[in-house]
Design an enzyme around this catalytic site. Structure first.
Site, mmCIF file in Angstrom:
data_model
loop_
_atom_site.group_PDB
_atom_site.id
_atom_site.type_symbol
_atom_site.label_atom_id
_atom_site.label_comp_id
_atom_site.label_asym_id
_atom_site.label_seq_id
_atom_site.Cartn_x
_atom_site.Cartn_y
_atom_site.Cartn_z
ATOM 1 C CG ASN A 142 27.777 51.345 56.595
ATOM 2 O OD1 ASN A 142 27.758 52.424 56.000
ATOM 3 N ND2 ASN A 142 27.305 50.230 56.065
ATOM 4 C CD GLU A 206 24.709 54.351 55.878
ATOM 5 O OE1 GLU A 206 25.044 54.037 57.038
ATOM 6 O OE2 GLU A 206 25.512 54.364 54.920
ATOM 7 C CG ASP A 255 20.596 41.490 43.904
ATOM 8 O OD1 ASP A 255 20.003 42.583 43.877
ATOM 9 O OD2 ASP A 255 21.307 41.160 44.869
HETATM 10 MN MN MN Z 1 27.459 53.815 54.642
#
Ligand code: MN
Length: 439
Positions: A142, A206, A255
């Site tokens: 990931n 990704e 954020d």
């Molecule tokens: Mn992912």
């Protein structure tokens, strides 16, 4: 020095040729001053700072507009959503060539120009880094972007929301591991950042999405001291471990909404090695700025389009609006064919982007990026007693300050501002004057 330029470096050179880069030679401070300048320009210009408390090459605003992101990806802005959908459908894992040429090793985090952004932020934060990790049996990799709070010269706190990295951490704890190796990369081509923000399913790296976006030119390298991979052309690579048995208070931190996110107990990363290119570029990314919003929002616009396309014949346009923090509010224009299409579109939009809080569905004659036109559609085509969808106690965004932040529960509202097909069409048409103005 090696003359192989990174993707980011080449992009900045071509953006300089296009007149989109503003050089700032004045000495500015890591603490608030760079952030204040970034906020003023908010992505409209790329900013290249040459003296941030003595650090050179701090760059901001690379992904500050849709047009610039499209340019970086080599496509027209109208194609962004379909392009990202294709990349998510047909990811291709890049070559692992192990050609990362670090020209320098830095002693610790103090050697990096890590900014403090907002008044009550807990401290300096790295905001543009990708974090890559994999399970020891290599069954799962990931890559995702996380805010990283500097604790001391060798430690970062990492905010991990319950998604894929969280899943990998839990699996590691289950098999009795005390730490998870991570490769952290800063100074990357926008394609890698967008892919790392994109909702690829668990099990799809990704990096494979980024490689597809980059027309199969992404190259990866194994880290030297940990089991993780990073793009070969990363400007900066931090090698370290997430300590799975250690948590610290992380935050407060501004954020995407521009409000202070709450303080939570979050895991610690021990940084073991820092490698970089000579004269490395550091990508500064202002939380809640347009660059932040677009990187997070664009892949979700693609997902919303995909989901709504499944229930109505044609989606014309999707906008996660700047006022809705590029995250919580969407406007979707559809070609309506049956009464009720608008409501199905509302439900599909919520399914496509689970953090979405409010959505407005409009007809194709409304420009989704023009707030006045969207409001006009609500004013003239919407009836609260008929077109309103309210869904209580659903899981929403952890960033929604008004929701229940412990359980992440929120109320979602959909507004069907498409014209009714049961009434004559001319009631809802934008009236025109049939000649051009003479003066
Ligand atoms: Mn992912």
């Amino acid at each position: 020095m090696k003359e192989e330029k990174s993707g980011l470096r080449r992009l900045i050179e071509s953006l300089t040729d296009r007149g989109e880069v503003m050089l700032i030679d004045k000495r500015v401070s890591l603490r608030f001053e760079v952030a204040a300048i970034m906020k003023k320009y908010d992505g409209k210009q790329v900013l290249l700072f040459n003296n941030v408390d003595g650090h050179k090459n701090v760059v901001a605003g690379i992904c500050g507009t849709r047009d610039r992101i499209a340019y970086a990806l080599g496509i027209q802005p109208e194609r962004l959503r379909s392009f990202l959908r294709e990349a998510l459908k047909l990811p291709e894992y890049p070559k692992v060539v192990n050609d990362y040429e670090a020209e320098k090793e830095l002693p610790n985090l103090e050697s990096l120009p890590i900014l403090t952004h907002f008044e009550r932020d807990a401290g300096p934060y790295i905001t543009s880094a990708i974090v890559s990790a994999r399970l020891p049996d290599n069954s799962l990799e990931n890559v995702s972007i996380h805010r990283l709070m500097v604790i001391d010269r060798r430690h970062l706190a990492i905010r991990i929301v319950p998604r894929h990295l969280y899943y990998i951490c839990k699996k590691m704890i289950e098999i009795g591991e005390k730490s998870l190796d991570v490769g952290i990369a800063i100074g990357l081509h926008p394609a890698v950042l967008i892919a790392a923000s994109a909702p690829a399913p668990l099990g799809v790296s990704e990096y494979a999405v980024a490689n597809k976006i980059l027309n199969k030119t992404l190259k990866l390298s194994e880290c030297r001291t940990v089991e993780a991979r990073v793009p070969s052309d990363s400007e900066i690579v931090l090698e370290g471990k997430i300590l799975l048995d250690k948590e610290v208070e992380e935050g407060p931190f501004v954020d995407i909404t521009g409000t202070y996110d709450i303080v939570r107990k979050q895991p610690v990363i021990e940084v073991e090695k820092i490698f970089c290119k000579g004269d490395f570029l550091y990508h500064a990314l202002l939380p809640s700025g347009s660059e932040h919003g677009l990187l997070m929002g664009l892949p979700q616009e693609a997902k919303i389009e995909e989901a709504v396309s499944g229930v109505v014949p044609k989606v014309k346009d999707v906008n996660l609006t700047p006022g809705g923090c590029h995250w919580l509010h969407a406007v979707v224009s559809i070609e309506k064919q049956a009464e009720g299409d608008g409501k199905n579109a509302i439900l599909a939009a919520f399914a496509g982007h689970p953090s979405l809080k409010h959505v407005v569905i409009v007809d194709t004659d409304i420009d989704v990026s023009n707030p006045a036109e969207v409001e006009w559609a609500i004013a003239t085509r919407f009836q609260g007693s008929k077109g309103l969808v309210v869904i209580r106690n659903v899981r929403g965004s952890s960033l929604d300050a008004s929701g229940d932040q412990k359980l992440n529960l929120t109320t979602k509202v959909g507004i069907d501002a498409t014209r009714s097909l049961l009434k004559p069409r001319e009631k809802f048409e934008k009236a025109r004057i049939p000649i051009e103005p003479a003066v």
